[in-house]
Scaffold this motif. Structure first.
Motif, short mmCIF file in Angstrom:
data_model
loop_
_atom_site.label_atom_id
_atom_site.label_comp_id
_atom_site.label_asym_id
_atom_site.label_seq_id
_atom_site.Cartn_x
_atom_site.Cartn_y
_atom_site.Cartn_z
N GLU A 188 0.82 -1.21 0.00
CA GLU A 188 0.00 0.00 0.00
C GLU A 188 0.85 1.26 0.00
OE1 GLU A 188 -2.78 -0.06 3.18
OE2 GLU A 188 -3.92 -1.78 2.38
N ASP A 189 1.89 1.30 0.83
CA ASP A 189 2.72 2.51 0.90
C ASP A 189 3.37 2.81 -0.44
OD1 ASP A 189 2.06 2.84 3.55
OD2 ASP A 189 3.92 1.98 4.32
N TYR B 126 2.57 6.12 -2.97
CA TYR B 126 3.61 7.02 -3.48
C TYR B 126 3.63 7.03 -5.01
CZ TYR B 126 8.21 8.91 -4.54
OH TYR B 126 9.23 9.67 -5.07
N ARG C 192 -4.60 6.21 1.09
CA ARG C 192 -4.60 4.80 1.46
C ARG C 192 -5.96 4.14 1.20
NH1 ARG C 192 -0.94 2.03 4.15
NH2 ARG C 192 0.06 3.93 4.91
#
Length: 233
Positions: free
Chosen positions: A51-52, A56, A62
């Protein structure tokens, strides 16, 4: 490309995936970005979708990323084994054979129950979808190429007039996307696909059921071969 940039490029157009799947525009954009990166081989089978990283890469929040992954999981493109996170579906040799066996069964069944002659208005719809895919193939827009291809298949096999069979074909088109994706960016495979679409439309005009069935079954094999060479050999 950041999702915010893609949003500006398509802000004036109606997004077909959004209307088809009833998800919000930001979720559509992340799905399209993941789809594009699969086709470009930037995301490979069994790559973890963190997810991170996706937040980005695609300039997304999120909850949007989570919703996109959930929708792709529903479509069968993404798998989420317990405690292992999300991955792009990968096929071994048996998985691929089972999937393509089912696709052949569905395509053959749809062609065999089509009622000829095809009504002119529906034949025109299929012809226009074929032409739209051919135009998309000239643009290099990978998502548009993929979507117009799926639209052509949906309208073509929708001529079976069996909504359950047509929906099964649509479902298996998405399930097979992680295997089919690499044919979208392959110039030779794309050129062949355009010619085969035109031949299918000609077979409809000619009411040539056996020819259409043979074209339909052969049509799916090139992308499968690309996947096998890339990941299984």
């Amino acid at each position: 490309m950041k999702v915010s940039t893609m949003r500006k490029q398509s802000a004036t157009a109606t997004n077909p995936l959004q209307s088809e799947l009833d998800v919000s525009e930001p979720v559509v954009e992340v799905i399209e970005a993941i789809e594009r990166d699969i086709i470009r081989s930037r995301i490979l089978p069994h790559d973890r979708l963190l997810e991170d990283n996706l937040m980005y890469d695609y300039d997304a929040k999120r909850h949007v990323v989570r919703a996109a992954l959930a929708e792709l999981q529903r479509l069968g493109v993404v798998v989420k084994p317990p405690h292992l996170g999300a991955y792009i579906r990968r096929f071994d040799e048996q998985d691929l054979e089972d999937l393509y066996h089912m696709r052949r069964v569905l395509y053959r069944a749809a062609v065999r129950v089509m009622s000829f002659p095809i009504p002119p208005d529906r034949l025109d719809e299929v012809s226009m979808a074929m032409e739209a895919h051919a135009r998309a193939a000239q643009t290099g827009d990978l998502v548009r190429i993929h979507r117009t291809n799926m639209t052509f298949h949906r309208l073509l096999y929708g001529l079976c007039n069996n909504p359950y069979l047509a929906e099964s074909i649509r479902r298996h088109d998405w399930l097979s996307f992680p295997a089919r994706a690499y044919g979208v960016a392959d110039v030779e495979a794309l050129d062949c696909a355009c010619r085969e679409h035109a031949a299918m439309v000609e077979a409809l005009h000619d009411q040539a059921r056996d020819r259409l069935e043979a074209l339909s079954l052969d049509h799916m094999e090139r992308a499968r071969s690309i996947y096998e060479k890339k990941f299984l050999r």
